[in-house]
Enzyme design. Structure first.
Site, mmCIF file in Angstrom:
data_model
loop_
_atom_site.group_PDB
_atom_site.id
_atom_site.type_symbol
_atom_site.label_atom_id
_atom_site.label_comp_id
_atom_site.label_asym_id
_atom_site.label_seq_id
_atom_site.Cartn_x
_atom_site.Cartn_y
_atom_site.Cartn_z
ATOM 1 N N GLY A 19 11.491 0.005 -1.482
ATOM 2 C CA GLY A 19 10.041 -0.173 -1.464
ATOM 3 C C GLY A 19 9.718 -1.619 -1.135
ATOM 4 O O GLY A 19 10.478 -2.532 -1.514
ATOM 5 N N ASN A 22 3.231 -4.443 -2.248
ATOM 6 C CA ASN A 22 2.828 -5.665 -2.925
ATOM 7 C C ASN A 22 3.794 -6.012 -4.064
ATOM 8 O O ASN A 22 4.392 -7.105 -4.110
ATOM 9 C CB ASN A 22 1.399 -5.416 -3.434
ATOM 10 C CG ASN A 22 0.691 -6.630 -3.946
ATOM 11 O OD1 ASN A 22 0.124 -6.608 -5.033
ATOM 12 N ND2 ASN A 22 0.671 -7.706 -3.192
ATOM 13 N N PHE A 50 9.322 0.876 4.536
ATOM 14 C CA PHE A 50 8.753 2.048 5.216
ATOM 15 C C PHE A 50 8.123 1.495 6.499
ATOM 16 O O PHE A 50 7.113 0.805 6.447
ATOM 17 C CB PHE A 50 7.718 2.717 4.308
ATOM 18 C CG PHE A 50 7.034 3.887 4.938
ATOM 19 C CD1 PHE A 50 7.678 5.108 5.046
ATOM 20 C CD2 PHE A 50 5.736 3.775 5.423
ATOM 21 C CE1 PHE A 50 7.039 6.196 5.623
ATOM 22 C CE2 PHE A 50 5.096 4.859 6.004
ATOM 23 C CZ PHE A 50 5.746 6.066 6.106
ATOM 24 N N LYS A 130 4.617 3.341 -11.442
ATOM 25 C CA LYS A 130 3.692 3.834 -12.463
ATOM 26 C C LYS A 130 3.088 5.154 -11.995
ATOM 27 O O LYS A 130 2.388 5.189 -10.999
ATOM 28 C CB LYS A 130 2.624 2.774 -12.723
ATOM 29 C CG LYS A 130 3.289 1.519 -13.317
ATOM 30 C CD LYS A 130 2.362 0.373 -13.569
ATOM 31 C CE LYS A 130 3.138 -0.722 -14.318
ATOM 32 N NZ LYS A 130 2.373 -1.948 -14.473
ATOM 33 N N LYS A 215 -2.113 3.747 -18.474
ATOM 34 C CA LYS A 215 -3.121 2.666 -18.486
ATOM 35 C C LYS A 215 -3.935 2.654 -17.189
ATOM 36 O O LYS A 215 -5.064 2.172 -17.179
ATOM 37 C CB LYS A 215 -2.482 1.306 -18.776
ATOM 38 C CG LYS A 215 -1.383 0.875 -17.796
ATOM 39 C CD LYS A 215 -1.864 0.013 -16.677
ATOM 40 C CE LYS A 215 -0.925 0.075 -15.497
ATOM 41 N NZ LYS A 215 -1.058 -0.996 -14.538
HETATM 42 N N1 LIG Z 1 0.866 -4.190 -7.053
HETATM 43 C C1 LIG Z 1 0.957 -4.411 -8.342
HETATM 44 O O1 LIG Z 1 0.355 -5.362 -8.870
HETATM 45 C C2 LIG Z 1 1.837 -3.537 -9.187
HETATM 46 C C3 LIG Z 1 2.240 -4.026 -10.422
HETATM 47 C C4 LIG Z 1 3.066 -3.257 -11.227
HETATM 48 C C5 LIG Z 1 3.471 -1.992 -10.766
HETATM 49 N N2 LIG Z 1 3.060 -1.531 -9.560
HETATM 50 C C6 LIG Z 1 3.571 -0.213 -9.148
HETATM 51 O O2 LIG Z 1 4.533 -0.405 -8.130
HETATM 52 C C7 LIG Z 1 4.580 0.747 -7.293
HETATM 53 C C8 LIG Z 1 4.559 0.310 -5.849
HETATM 54 O O3 LIG Z 1 3.354 -0.385 -5.604
HETATM 55 P P1 LIG Z 1 3.244 -1.586 -4.571
HETATM 56 O O4 LIG Z 1 2.133 -2.449 -5.074
HETATM 57 O O5 LIG Z 1 4.562 -2.235 -4.316
HETATM 58 O O6 LIG Z 1 2.830 -0.818 -3.212
HETATM 59 P P2 LIG Z 1 1.486 -0.988 -2.350
HETATM 60 O O7 LIG Z 1 0.428 -0.092 -2.867
HETATM 61 O O8 LIG Z 1 1.185 -2.444 -2.179
HETATM 62 O O9 LIG Z 1 1.934 -0.504 -0.895
HETATM 63 C C9 LIG Z 1 2.111 0.822 -0.522
HETATM 64 C C10 LIG Z 1 3.558 0.985 -0.069
HETATM 65 O O10 LIG Z 1 3.786 2.352 0.232
HETATM 66 C C11 LIG Z 1 4.509 2.417 1.448
HETATM 67 N N3 LIG Z 1 4.303 3.727 2.052
HETATM 68 C C12 LIG Z 1 3.204 4.193 2.718
HETATM 69 N N4 LIG Z 1 3.435 5.461 3.131
HETATM 70 C C13 LIG Z 1 4.688 5.789 2.695
HETATM 71 C C14 LIG Z 1 5.486 6.962 2.792
HETATM 72 N N5 LIG Z 1 5.041 8.064 3.412
HETATM 73 N N6 LIG Z 1 6.712 6.950 2.216
HETATM 74 C C15 LIG Z 1 7.170 5.868 1.563
HETATM 75 N N7 LIG Z 1 6.465 4.722 1.439
HETATM 76 C C16 LIG Z 1 5.234 4.697 2.006
HETATM 77 C C17 LIG Z 1 3.947 1.273 2.261
HETATM 78 O O11 LIG Z 1 4.836 0.926 3.294
HETATM 79 C C18 LIG Z 1 3.884 0.194 1.197
HETATM 80 O O12 LIG Z 1 5.130 -0.433 1.045
HETATM 81 C C19 LIG Z 1 3.422 1.638 -7.720
HETATM 82 O O13 LIG Z 1 3.896 2.665 -8.550
HETATM 83 C C20 LIG Z 1 2.529 0.705 -8.521
HETATM 84 O O14 LIG Z 1 1.808 1.391 -9.525
HETATM 85 C C21 LIG Z 1 2.272 -2.284 -8.748
#
Ligand SMILES: NC(=O)c1ccc[n+]([C@@H]2O[C@H](COP(=O)([O-])OP(=O)(O)OC[C@H]3O[C@@H](n4cnc5c(N)ncnc54)[C@H](O)[C@@H]3O)[C@@H](O)[C@H]2O)c1
Length: 370
Positions: A19, A22, A50, A130, A215
């Site tokens: 992954g 962000n 991705f 999450k 949450k």
């Molecule tokens: N951003 C935060 O502050 C934060 C903090 C803690 C936990 N999280 C959790 O981390 C997890 C990932 O969130 P994030 O912030 O890294 O992502 P994001 O929401 O910033 O980005 C979306 C991601 O999904 C990918 N994507 C889109 N279509 C896809 C597909 N068909 N198959 C696979 N990947 C695909 C994109 O390339 C991108 O990497 C989530 O479960 C989120 O709840 C996020």
């Protein structure tokens, strides 16, 4: 026979981050700092991307490798040079014995199925994701999905962790949840812990993971309250009631969940930060200001530039669990949030909510619900 001065060198652990959104990119940054400094890890950190084509026509993975920056999901932050973006998922995981899963939860089942038979036999995993999957048999946490499909142990890491703040190295804390093996948990703590990112471990995978998942539903409620300009007392009340429902539902689903987990970073601290600053709160605020007339899909596309909202799908999944088990009335906040998101109720319904004090004590003792 090997000469006696040639001692066997322990194999270094190799880490792959599955992954690159962000939080995925920030996780890679934290990990890559540690793998460079701790001898028991191989320097290089693979990060599965991705693949997507940027407006410039270039592939995102090529740009990350050329500039050391995830220009789409973490612009303005340099990643350590030992982070290598890899658009080929099978290639990315092939040599790793430590797999860090961090994608939006809706993609995980497909990703895990693609990885069957493609990972090392001694691999272990951690999920930073999450959310949950709802199956006919009941809710399936993402760590269980990973363990069941790939046949490997899976810890979780959750906490008050808004990615953009950790990216600029502002102090925060996180919680690793583990099932039995404390040694593996300690290895994960070692991999993530930095002076500005303090990680501790608790033996409560489900508790930690449910805190991180539920949450996001409370954050939507907090966002509605903000959008309706109801003020801080109302928001604090919504957060308290939300925490109570988080704890009650977690303990009903998994009686092993520990009370203390809710006082760790993954519990009350994550709830606070998400209700103050997270993307679910922001989009729910906009949803309420528009009187529910613009859909969450539209707001997500406009406000998040490719990032994904997790709260709305989690609210639906939680609603399905509650409805299937006949618990809807026991969880009025969770129920109301989904009914607002799906357009059945107006955003103002969130403040028409009153706590049914006669019902809530039942939540503490699952035996009454059987
Ligand atoms: N951003 C935060 O502050 C934060 C903090 C803690 C936990 N999280 C959790 O981390 C997890 C990932 O969130 P994030 O912030 O890294 O992502 P994001 O929401 O910033 O980005 C979306 C991601 O999904 C990918 N994507 C889109 N279509 C896809 C597909 N068909 N198959 C696979 N990947 C695909 C994109 O390339 C991108 O990497 C989530 O479960 C989120 O709840 C996020």
């Amino acid at each position: 026979m090997a000469p006696s001065n040639q001692l066997e060198v322990p194999q270094k652990s190799r880490v792959t981050v599955v992954g690159s959104g962000n939080w995925g990119s920030v996780a890679a940054k934290l990990i890559a700092f540690n793998t460079l400094h701790i001898n028991s890890f191989h320097d290089e950190v693979r990060m599965w991307v991705f693949e997507e084509t940027l407006p410039s026509g270039e592939n995102l993975s090529d740009v990350i490798n050329r500039t050391n920056e995830n220009v789409k999901y973490l612009p303005g932050i340099k990643l350590p040079k030992n982070v290598v973006a890899d658009p080929d998922i099978e290639h990315a995981v092939r040599d790793a014995n430590m797999l860090v899963f961090v994608t939006p939860h809706q993609f995980m089942e497909g990703i895990c199925k693609r990885l069957v038979g493609k990972i090392r036999e001694d691999a272990v995993a951690i999920s930073l994701i999450k959310g949950m999957e709802v199956k006919r048999e009941g809710p399936c946490m993402i760590s269980s999905l990973i363990s069941e499909i790939l046949g490997i142990s899976c810890c979780v890491l959750m906490g008050a962790n808004i990615a953009n703040e950790i990216a600029v190295e502002k102090f925060s804390e996180a919680t690793v949840g583990y099932r039995e093996n404390k040694e593996i948990a300690e290895k994960w703590v070692q991999l993530f812990n930095t002076p500005y990112f303090m990680v501790s471990a608790v033996q409560d995978v489900e508790g930690v993971e449910l805190c991180g998942t539920l949450k996001n539903v409370v954050a939507l409620a907090a966002g509605f309250v903000d959008g309706l300009e109801m003020g801080n007392n109302t928001k604090a009340a919504i957060m308290r009631i939300g925490l109570r429902e988080m704890k009650a539902l977690s303990k009903l689903l998994f009686p092993s969940v520990k009370d203390n987990t809710f006082f760790e970073s993954c519990g009350v601290a994550d709830l606070i930060t998400t209700c103050l600053g997270g993307r679910n709160r922001r989009c729910a605020d906009a949803f309420a200001r528009n009187g529910g007339k613009r859909s969450f899909d539209e707001l997500e596309a406009e406000m998040l530039q490719g990032q994904k909202l997790q709260g709305v799908s989690t609210a639906k999944e939680v609603y399905e669990v509650l409805s299937h088990r006949g618990w809807l009335e026991l969880f009025p906040l969770f129920t109301t949030v989904h009914e607002i998101c799906s357009g059945r109720l107006a955003p103002s319904a969130i403040v028409e909510y009153t706590e049914h004090s006669a019902r809530l004590p039942l939540l503490e003792s699952p035996v009454h619900l059987n």
